[in-house]
Motif scaffolding. Sequence first.
Motif, PDB file in Angstrom:
ATOM      1  N   ASN A  48       6.393  -0.611   7.035  1.00  0.00           N
ATOM      2  CA  ASN A  48       5.056  -0.016   7.153  1.00  0.00           C
ATOM      3  C   ASN A  48       4.760   1.036   6.098  1.00  0.00           C
ATOM      4  OD1 ASN A  48       4.219  -1.618   9.310  1.00  0.00           O
ATOM      5  ND2 ASN A  48       5.265  -0.272  10.771  1.00  0.00           N
ATOM      6  N   ALA A  49       5.516   1.044   5.026  1.00  0.00           N
ATOM      7  CA  ALA A  49       5.211   1.912   3.891  1.00  0.00           C
ATOM      8  C   ALA A  49       4.288   1.123   2.962  1.00  0.00           C
ATOM      9  CB  ALA A  49       6.483   2.307   3.166  1.00  0.00           C
ATOM     10  N   VAL A  50       3.789   1.774   1.958  1.00  0.00           N
ATOM     11  CA  VAL A  50       2.932   1.095   0.987  1.00  0.00           C
ATOM     12  C   VAL A  50       3.455   1.411  -0.406  1.00  0.00           C
ATOM     13  CG1 VAL A  50       0.601   0.907   0.040  1.00  0.00           C
ATOM     14  CG2 VAL A  50       0.909   1.277   2.482  1.00  0.00           C
ATOM     15  N   ARG A  51       3.493   0.412  -1.235  1.00  0.00           N
ATOM     16  CA  ARG A  51       3.825   0.599  -2.641  1.00  0.00           C
ATOM     17  C   ARG A  51       2.623   0.144  -3.456  1.00  0.00           C
ATOM     18  NH1 ARG A  51      10.022  -0.214  -3.891  1.00  0.00           N
ATOM     19  NH2 ARG A  51      10.849   0.752  -2.027  1.00  0.00           N
ATOM     20  N   TYR A  52       2.609   0.561  -4.706  1.00  0.00           N
ATOM     21  CA  TYR A  52       1.475   0.273  -5.575  1.00  0.00           C
ATOM     22  C   TYR A  52       1.966  -0.289  -6.897  1.00  0.00           C
ATOM     23  CZ  TYR A  52      -0.581   3.547  -2.270  1.00  0.00           C
ATOM     24  OH  TYR A  52      -0.976   4.183  -1.110  1.00  0.00           O
ATOM     25  N   ALA A  53       1.180  -1.215  -7.460  1.00  0.00           N
ATOM     26  CA  ALA A  53       1.510  -1.792  -8.760  1.00  0.00           C
ATOM     27  C   ALA A  53       0.226  -1.949  -9.569  1.00  0.00           C
ATOM     28  CB  ALA A  53       2.190  -3.149  -8.584  1.00  0.00           C
ATOM     29  N   LEU A  54       0.371  -1.984 -10.870  1.00  0.00           N
ATOM     30  CA  LEU A  54      -0.787  -2.153 -11.750  1.00  0.00           C
ATOM     31  C   LEU A  54      -1.445  -3.505 -11.525  1.00  0.00           C
ATOM     32  CD1 LEU A  54       0.402  -0.816 -15.224  1.00  0.00           C
ATOM     33  CD2 LEU A  54      -1.406   0.132 -13.788  1.00  0.00           C
ATOM     34  N   CYS A  55      -2.754  -3.507 -11.561  1.00  0.00           N
ATOM     35  CA  CYS A  55      -3.507  -4.756 -11.523  1.00  0.00           C
ATOM     36  C   CYS A  55      -3.577  -5.327 -12.932  1.00  0.00           C
ATOM     37  CB  CYS A  55      -4.938  -4.508 -11.033  1.00  0.00           C
ATOM     38  SG  CYS A  55      -5.064  -4.124  -9.276  1.00  0.00           S
TER      39      CYS A  55
END
Length: 142
Positions: A73-80
Motif C-alpha cells: 500500500n505504498a506508492v512509488r513514482y516514475a518518469l512518464c
Amino acid sequence: MEEKIDDILKRNQLSVTNGRRKILEFFLHHEGALSHSDIEKRAGGKFDRVTVYRTLQAFLEKGLIHSIPTADNAVRYALCRDNCSAGQHRDDHVHFVCQVCGNITCLDDTTIPDIRLPEGFASREVEIVVSGVCKICGASGR
C-alpha cells in the motif's frame, strides 16, 4: 543538465524552484521508481516532507511522473514518457517489482493486452504489475 531540467519544468508550466529541479534530477538519474522516502533520503534533509509531497503532486498533475501502487500500500513514482500531459496519462505499461530488493522497473516495451470491458464501462488507467526476481538479484543468487 540544469538547462534540460529547467526546460522540462517550463514546458510543463511549472515554476522553476530548487526543490523541483533537484527532485526532477533524481528521477532523471534513477532507473526505476522512487518512493517519497527515497527522495527525502537522496535530498539529505534539504527539503521537508511537505515540499517533497507537493512537488510529487505537481509532477503527477502535469504528467511528468506516474504513480505505481505496491503490494504494501505504498506508492512509488516514475518518469512518464513524452506523450503524457496534464490530466492525460498515456503511459500505460507493465511494471516489474523485484521480490528480493523491492526495486520497481517500468517495462516500456512490454505490450499491455487488450482488456475488454463490459458495455458501459470506461477505462481510465491500466495497472499491471509483474513480480519476481530482477536480473541483478537473480545474477547475485539472492
